[in-house]
Write a protein that holds these residues in place. Sequence first.
Motif, PDB file in Angstrom:
ATOM      1  N   ALA A   1       0.830  -1.206   0.000  1.00 57.92           N
ATOM      2  CA  ALA A   1       0.000   0.000   0.000  1.00 57.92           C
ATOM      3  C   ALA A   1       0.866   1.257   0.000  1.00 57.92           C
ATOM      4  O   ALA A   1       0.553   2.241  -0.691  1.00 57.92           O
ATOM      5  N   LEU A   2       1.956   1.252   0.763  1.00 64.53           N
ATOM      6  CA  LEU A   2       2.867   2.394   0.790  1.00 64.53           C
ATOM      7  C   LEU A   2       3.448   2.659  -0.595  1.00 64.53           C
ATOM      8  O   LEU A   2       3.473   3.794  -1.066  1.00 64.53           O
ATOM      9  N   ILE A   3       3.912   1.607  -1.252  1.00 60.72           N
ATOM     10  CA  ILE A   3       4.509   1.764  -2.574  1.00 60.72           C
ATOM     11  C   ILE A   3       3.466   2.274  -3.570  1.00 60.72           C
ATOM     12  O   ILE A   3       3.743   3.178  -4.367  1.00 60.72           O
ATOM     13  N   ARG A   4       2.256   1.766  -3.513  1.00 62.75           N
ATOM     14  CA  ARG A   4       1.194   2.249  -4.409  1.00 62.75           C
ATOM     15  C   ARG A   4       0.856   3.712  -4.131  1.00 62.75           C
ATOM     16  O   ARG A   4       0.592   4.475  -5.049  1.00 62.75           O
ATOM     17  N   ARG A   5       0.854   4.091  -2.862  1.00 63.20           N
ATOM     18  CA  ARG A   5       0.579   5.490  -2.512  1.00 63.20           C
ATOM     19  C   ARG A   5       1.648   6.403  -3.110  1.00 63.20           C
ATOM     20  O   ARG A   5       1.350   7.487  -3.596  1.00 63.20           O
ATOM     21  N   CYS A   6       2.891   5.966  -3.068  1.00 66.38           N
ATOM     22  CA  CYS A   6       3.978   6.757  -3.659  1.00 66.38           C
ATOM     23  C   CYS A   6       3.792   6.859  -5.170  1.00 66.38           C
ATOM     24  O   CYS A   6       3.901   7.954  -5.742  1.00 66.38           O
TER      25      CYS A   6
ATOM     26  N   PRO B   1       8.882   7.843  -7.091  1.00 64.90           N
ATOM     27  CA  PRO B   1       9.443   6.494  -7.160  1.00 64.90           C
ATOM     28  C   PRO B   1       9.626   5.869  -5.778  1.00 64.90           C
ATOM     29  O   PRO B   1      10.097   6.529  -4.844  1.00 64.90           O
ATOM     30  N   ALA B   2       9.241   4.616  -5.669  1.00 66.20           N
ATOM     31  CA  ALA B   2       9.423   3.850  -4.439  1.00 66.20           C
ATOM     32  C   ALA B   2       9.765   2.419  -4.835  1.00 66.20           C
ATOM     33  O   ALA B   2       9.274   1.925  -5.856  1.00 66.20           O
ATOM     34  N   MET B   3      10.609   1.781  -4.030  1.00 66.28           N
ATOM     35  CA  MET B   3      11.071   0.450  -4.399  1.00 66.28           C
ATOM     36  C   MET B   3      11.274  -0.402  -3.151  1.00 66.28           C
ATOM     37  O   MET B   3      11.783   0.079  -2.131  1.00 66.28           O
ATOM     38  N   LEU B   4      10.869  -1.641  -3.239  1.00 65.64           N
ATOM     39  CA  LEU B   4      11.128  -2.597  -2.175  1.00 65.64           C
ATOM     40  C   LEU B   4      12.582  -3.039  -2.293  1.00 65.64           C
ATOM     41  O   LEU B   4      13.003  -3.557  -3.324  1.00 65.64           O
TER      42      LEU B   4
ATOM     43  N   VAL C   1      12.529  -3.251   3.932  1.00 66.47           N
ATOM     44  CA  VAL C   1      13.096  -1.932   3.660  1.00 66.47           C
ATOM     45  C   VAL C   1      12.480  -1.424   2.353  1.00 66.47           C
ATOM     46  O   VAL C   1      12.505  -2.112   1.335  1.00 66.47           O
ATOM     47  N   VAL C   2      11.931  -0.215   2.431  1.00 65.22           N
ATOM     48  CA  VAL C   2      11.367   0.452   1.265  1.00 65.22           C
ATOM     49  C   VAL C   2      12.146   1.751   1.068  1.00 65.22           C
ATOM     50  O   VAL C   2      12.380   2.484   2.033  1.00 65.22           O
ATOM     51  N   GLU C   3      12.560   2.022  -0.173  1.00 60.35           N
ATOM     52  CA  GLU C   3      13.211   3.292  -0.496  1.00 60.35           C
ATOM     53  C   GLU C   3      12.215   4.172  -1.227  1.00 60.35           C
ATOM     54  O   GLU C   3      11.536   3.720  -2.149  1.00 60.35           O
ATOM     55  N   ILE C   4      12.141   5.426  -0.784  1.00 64.35           N
ATOM     56  CA  ILE C   4      11.278   6.412  -1.422  1.00 64.35           C
ATOM     57  C   ILE C   4      12.148   7.579  -1.859  1.00 64.35           C
ATOM     58  O   ILE C   4      12.907   8.115  -1.054  1.00 64.35           O
TER      59      ILE C   4
ATOM     60  N   PHE D   1       3.159  10.137   2.756  1.00 63.94           N
ATOM     61  CA  PHE D   1       2.944   8.744   2.403  1.00 63.94           C
ATOM     62  C   PHE D   1       2.550   7.847   3.571  1.00 63.94           C
ATOM     63  O   PHE D   1       2.231   6.679   3.372  1.00 63.94           O
ATOM     64  N   VAL D   2       2.584   8.358   4.793  1.00 67.20           N
ATOM     65  CA  VAL D   2       2.215   7.576   5.959  1.00 67.20           C
ATOM     66  C   VAL D   2       1.142   8.318   6.760  1.00 67.20           C
ATOM     67  O   VAL D   2       1.064   9.541   6.718  1.00 67.20           O
ATOM     68  N   ASP D   3       0.317   7.563   7.463  1.00 68.42           N
ATOM     69  CA  ASP D   3      -0.746   8.159   8.260  1.00 68.42           C
ATOM     70  C   ASP D   3      -0.374   8.345   9.721  1.00 68.42           C
ATOM     71  O   ASP D   3      -1.057   9.051  10.453  1.00 68.42           O
TER      72      ASP D   3
END
Length: 112
Positions: free
Chosen positions: A13-18, A24-27, A94-97, A105-107
Motif C-alpha cells: 500500500a505504501l509503494i502504491r501510494r507513492c 518512485p518507491a522500491m522494495l 526496507v522500502v526506499e522512497i 505517504f504515511v498516516d
Amino acid sequence: MTPRLKAELWVKALIRRCYAADVPAMLVRRGEEGSGAVFVCTQASPGQVTVWSRGMMADGNWGWRRATGPEPVSEEDAARYFEREARFDPDFWVVEIEAPDLAPFVDDAIEA
C-alpha cells in the motif's frame, strides 16, 4: 488488542501510494509477510538518506522516528545499520522512497 495490518500488505500500500503521487518507491528488502518490522529510507539529497523506523511512540500510538539519528546518513552508513539490524531480526522490510519527506505517504505521526 487492536488488529494490525500484515507487513506485506502495508508495504504494498505504501509503494502504491507513492506511485499515485508520481514518486518512485522500491522494495529493497522483503521481510516476513505477517509481522516483519518495516523501515523506510527517504533520500534527503544525493547520497544522503534518512532511515525511518515505525514503532510505538511515548503516547501509545504508532509513529515514525529517525532510526539512524537526527541527521541524514550516507547510503553506506544506512547499509551498515541494516547489517546490524539483520543480526537481531532478519525478517524486516526496507522500502526506499525518492522523496525527502515521509509525511505525505504515511498516516502515523512522525517524530522530528
